[in-house]
Motif scaffolding. Structure first.
Motif, short mmCIF file in Angstrom:
data_model
loop_
_atom_site.label_atom_id
_atom_site.label_comp_id
_atom_site.label_asym_id
_atom_site.label_seq_id
_atom_site.Cartn_x
_atom_site.Cartn_y
_atom_site.Cartn_z
N ALA A 65 0.68 -1.39 0.07
CA ALA A 65 -0.26 -0.24 0.32
C ALA A 65 0.93 1.28 -0.09
CB ALA A 65 -1.47 0.12 1.20
N SER A 66 2.05 0.97 0.23
CA SER A 66 3.05 2.18 0.49
C SER A 66 3.63 2.96 -0.64
CB SER A 66 3.82 1.66 1.59
OG SER A 66 3.12 2.33 3.06
N ARG A 67 4.06 1.33 -1.10
CA ARG A 67 4.34 1.66 -3.14
C ARG A 67 3.48 2.28 -3.71
NH1 ARG A 67 6.86 -4.12 -2.18
NH2 ARG A 67 6.89 -3.81 -4.81
N SER A 68 1.97 2.14 -3.33
CA SER A 68 0.71 2.38 -4.50
C SER A 68 0.84 3.43 -3.75
CB SER A 68 -0.64 1.74 -3.98
OG SER A 68 -1.52 1.84 -4.57
N VAL A 69 1.36 3.74 -3.06
CA VAL A 69 0.95 5.65 -2.99
C VAL A 69 2.10 6.37 -3.42
CG1 VAL A 69 1.44 7.91 -1.28
CG2 VAL A 69 0.20 5.97 -0.21
N GLU A 70 3.01 5.80 -3.98
CA GLU A 70 4.65 6.55 -4.47
C GLU A 70 4.21 6.33 -6.18
OE1 GLU A 70 8.59 4.83 -3.52
OE2 GLU A 70 7.91 4.56 -1.38
N VAL A 71 3.46 5.09 -6.33
CA VAL A 71 2.95 4.47 -7.82
C VAL A 71 2.50 6.17 -8.56
CG1 VAL A 71 2.36 3.82 -9.19
CG2 VAL A 71 3.72 2.87 -8.04
N LEU A 72 1.39 6.32 -7.79
CA LEU A 72 0.30 7.50 -7.70
C LEU A 72 0.75 8.21 -7.60
CD1 LEU A 72 -2.84 7.54 -8.12
CD2 LEU A 72 -3.45 7.67 -5.01
N LEU A 73 1.44 9.06 -6.63
CA LEU A 73 2.45 10.39 -6.81
C LEU A 73 2.89 10.54 -7.82
CD1 LEU A 73 2.71 12.52 -5.11
CD2 LEU A 73 4.57 11.93 -4.04
N GLU A 74 3.64 9.62 -8.54
CA GLU A 74 4.48 9.77 -9.30
C GLU A 74 3.16 10.31 -10.86
OE1 GLU A 74 7.96 6.99 -12.37
OE2 GLU A 74 7.58 6.13 -9.71
N LYS A 75 2.52 9.02 -10.97
CA LYS A 75 1.50 9.25 -11.82
C LYS A 75 0.93 10.74 -11.36
CE LYS A 75 2.28 5.52 -13.21
NZ LYS A 75 3.16 5.38 -14.81
N LEU A 76 1.30 11.56 -10.71
CA LEU A 76 0.01 12.34 -10.28
C LEU A 76 1.62 13.86 -10.98
CD1 LEU A 76 -1.95 14.74 -9.56
CD2 LEU A 76 -0.90 14.02 -6.92
N LEU A 77 2.39 13.76 -10.09
CA LEU A 77 2.64 14.29 -10.62
C LEU A 77 3.38 14.34 -12.47
CD1 LEU A 77 5.15 14.79 -7.67
CD2 LEU A 77 4.14 16.45 -8.77
N LYS A 78 3.81 13.20 -13.27
CA LYS A 78 3.73 12.99 -14.41
C LYS A 78 2.80 13.64 -14.94
CE LYS A 78 4.52 9.75 -17.63
NZ LYS A 78 4.78 8.09 -17.76
N ARG A 79 1.47 13.61 -14.82
CA ARG A 79 0.42 14.52 -15.57
C ARG A 79 0.43 15.78 -15.11
NH1 ARG A 79 -2.83 13.29 -20.04
NH2 ARG A 79 -4.37 14.78 -19.04
N ALA A 80 1.06 16.12 -13.97
CA ALA A 80 1.49 18.22 -13.95
C ALA A 80 2.02 18.81 -15.00
CB ALA A 80 1.17 17.86 -12.96
N LYS A 81 3.52 17.57 -14.94
CA LYS A 81 4.85 18.11 -16.24
C LYS A 81 3.93 18.07 -17.52
CE LYS A 81 8.25 16.76 -15.70
NZ LYS A 81 10.03 15.58 -15.42
N TRP A 82 2.72 17.03 -18.03
CA TRP A 82 2.74 17.10 -19.51
C TRP A 82 1.86 18.64 -19.77
CZ3 TRP A 82 -1.85 16.59 -21.58
CH2 TRP A 82 -1.80 16.34 -23.34
N LEU A 83 0.81 18.14 -18.22
CA LEU A 83 -0.42 19.88 -18.87
C LEU A 83 0.62 21.17 -18.58
CD1 LEU A 83 -2.87 18.34 -16.24
CD2 LEU A 83 -3.45 18.68 -19.07
N PHE A 84 1.62 21.11 -18.12
CA PHE A 84 1.57 21.71 -18.03
C PHE A 84 1.80 23.19 -19.07
CE2 PHE A 84 5.85 24.86 -17.14
CZ PHE A 84 5.36 25.94 -16.93
#
Length: 434
Positions: free
Chosen positions: A231-250
Motif C-alpha cells: 500500500a505504501s508503494r501504491s502511494v508512491e506510484v500514484l504520486l509519481e503518476k500525478l506529478l507526471k500528469r502535471a508536468k505534461w499539462l504544464f
C-alpha cells in the motif's frame, strides 16, 4: 550555554549543551524539516507514522552525542575529541537537503537531496552556513565532506554512514515507534556500550555481537514489513503518476499552474534554485493537490482526488518469466477506459540487509567488524549464522499497479474484468499458457 533538552518519545531526552548545535537547530533551513515527513508514503499505511525529518535529525544527533561522549571517556587515545562536535553537526544536518515527498519528487524533477544538502551547508546565502562558518571558516566544508563520505577520518564518516550508523539506528527505532510495528526495535543501549573506534573506522566488542545481530534482523523486518508494504508503494506510484500528469499539462496550460501551484513552477520549467527548493514542503504540495481535484483535466483531477482521499491502486506481484506478458494487463486496463500511461505502473523494491565489503562494486559497503579477544577483527557474518543467511542476498518483489476498479464486475466491461481477475488470482500475475 545552559543545557537545552528536547523531550523525545524514542530517546526520552535529547541533550544540547553546544551553542553551535542549538543555533543550527534554530535556523530556518533546519526548522523547515518540521514540514517534511520522514516516511510520507508509509503514513498512508501506518497512520501513526506522521513524524518529521526534524525529529529524526534530532535523534541522529542524540545518538552521535552519546557515542562521542563514550569515545571521549573510554578511547581518548584512539578518538580525537576535537572531532566530536563535527560528528554531532554532521549527524544533525545529514538530511538537511531532503525535500517534499523527497524520493518520488527527485525521480520526476531530477533533483538530488544530497547535492542540496551540500549546497545548504556550504552556500553563504543560508543561515546554516553562517552558523557553521562563525565557528571556523572551514567548518561548513568539513561538515559537508562527512555527509559526502570524503572526510579523511573514517571513524567520523562511519558514525554517520555505514551498515550500523547513527542515522539507521534512529530511523529504525523512530519509524518502528510511530508505525507501531515492533519489528524495528533493538537494544540501542547495548550497542552504545560495545561500539568503539579503531584505526580503520568503527567496530564492536564481541560480547555485544548479538545486539548488532538483532539490529540487522530488525532492519530486515522493517524493510519487508513496513518500508516495502504494497500500500505504501501504491502511494508512491500514484504520486509519481500525478506529478507526471502535471508536468505534461504544464506544456498545454501554463496559466493553470501559475494560479494553482506557483511554488512548483520553477520545477515544471526545469529551472530552479536553492530558494525555490526550500520553498516547497509536504504541506505546500498537498495544498496544490487539493486545488487540482477540481481541475478541468479529468486525469489530473482524478489522480489528485485518489491521492488526497487515499483511493489507492491495487497490485500483483510478477516475476521475470511473466514480465513480458504484462501488456495483457495493460490492455485490459485500457479497454475499460483508463489511460495506462497514468493508471498502471511497475514498482520494484529490493533491499540487501547485509553484505560483506566488496571493493569491486561501484558503491562498496562498509562491513561490520567484531573485535575478538585477541583484538583482531572478524567480519560479523563469519560469527553469526543468522546474519550469514542474510549476507549478499536481496529481498523484495516487483509489483504491477492498476486501478482497484479492475476487480469490480458490475459494469459493461465485466467480461474483460473477469479475464483480468483470472490473471491476478492470489495477488500474483499468472499469464495464460499459449
Amino acid at each position: 550555554m545552559n543545557e537545552k533538552v528536547f523531550r523525545d518519545p524514542v530517546h526520552n531526552y535529547i541533550h544540547v549543551s553546544s551553542q553551535l548545535i542549538y543555533d543550527l537547530i534554530n535556523t530556518k533551513e533546519f526548522q523547515r524539516l518540521r514540514r517534511i515527513k520522514q516516511v510520507p508514503t508509509t503514513a498512508f499505511t501506518f497512520h501513526g507514522a506522521e513524524h518529521s525529518r526534524f525529529s529524526h535529525c534530532l535523534g541522529v544527533y542524540e545518538i552521535a552525542r552519546r557515542v562521542t561522549e563514550i569515545f571521549e571517556q573510554k578511547y581518548a587515545g584512539i578518538w580525537n575529541a576535537d572531532e566530536s562536535l563535527l560528528t554531532m553537526a554532521a549527524a544533525l544536518l545529514h538530511d538537511i537537503g531532503h525535500g517534499a515527498y523527497s524520493h518520488t519528487f527527485e525521480r520526476l524533477f531530477a533533483t538530488d537531496h544530497e547535492a542540496f544538502s551540500r549546497e545548504i551547508i556550504t552556500s553563504p546565502e543560508t543561515e546554516i552556513y553562517n552558523v557553521l562558518s562563525q565557528f571556523s571558516p572551514d567548518f561548513p566544508e568539513k561538515v559537508a565532506s562527512v555527509i559526502n563520505h570524503t572526510y579523511p577520518n573514517q571513524q567520523v564518516v562511519q558514525l554517520i554512514s555505514s551498515q550500523v550508523d547513527c542515522d539507521r539506528m534512529d530511523y529504525l527505532l523512530r519509524d518502528s515507534y510511530y508505525s507501531a510495528a515492533n519489528y524495528g526495535q533493538f537494544d540501542l543501549m547495548r550497542i552504545l556500550r560495545v561500539i568503539r573506534p579503531t584505526a580503520e573506522g568503527i567496530a564492536f566488542e564481541r560480547n555485544g555481537m548479538h545486539a548488532v545481530e538483532d539490529y540487522i534482523v530488525s532492519r530486515f523486518q522493517m524493510y519487508m514489513q513496513v518500508y516495502f508494504h504494497p500500500a505504501s508503494r501504491s502511494v508512491e506510484v500514484l504520486l509519481e503518476k500525478l506529478l507526471k500528469r502535471a508536468k505534461w499539462l504544464f506544456k498545454q496550460d501554463r496559466y493553470f499552474f501559475e494560479k494553482t501551484a506557483p511554488n512548483l513552477l520553477p520545477f515544471l520549467q526545469e529551472n530552479f534554485t536553492l530558494d525555490d527548493y526550500l520553498a516547497l514542503d509536504d504541506g505546500v504540495m498537498n495544498a496544490y493537490f487539493q486545488s487540482w481535484m477540481t481541475a478541468e483535466d479529468k486525469i489530473l483531477a482524478d489522480l489528485s482526488s485518489r491521492f488526497i482521499n487515499r483511493k489507492l491502486f491495487k497490485s500483483v506481484t510478477f516475476d521475470g518469466e511473466s514480465q513480458s506478458q504484462l501488456y495483457r494487463l495493460t490492455d485490459l486496463v485500457q479497454s475499460v477506459g483508463f489511460d495506462p500511461e497514468y493508471y498502471t505502473g511497475i514498482q520494484a523494491s529490493f533491499d540487501l540487509p547485509y553484505d560483506i565489503y566488496r571493493p569491486e562494486k561501484e558503491n562498496p559497503r562498509t562491513q561490520i567488524e567484531i573485535i575478538q579477544k585477541d583484538q583482531k577483527l572478524a567480519e560479523l557474518s563469519t560469527l553469526s549464522p543468522i546474519v550469514k543467511t542474510l549476507t549478499g542476498t536481496s529481498y523484495g518483489d516487483q509489483r504491477f499497479y492498476f486501478p482497484k476498479e479492475m476487480l469490480h464486475l458490475n459494469d459493461l466491461f465485466a467480461a474483460n474484468k473477469e479475464i483480468f481477475i483470472s490473471y491476478t488470482a492470489n495477488d500474483h500475475f499468472t499469464p495464460p499458457v499459449n
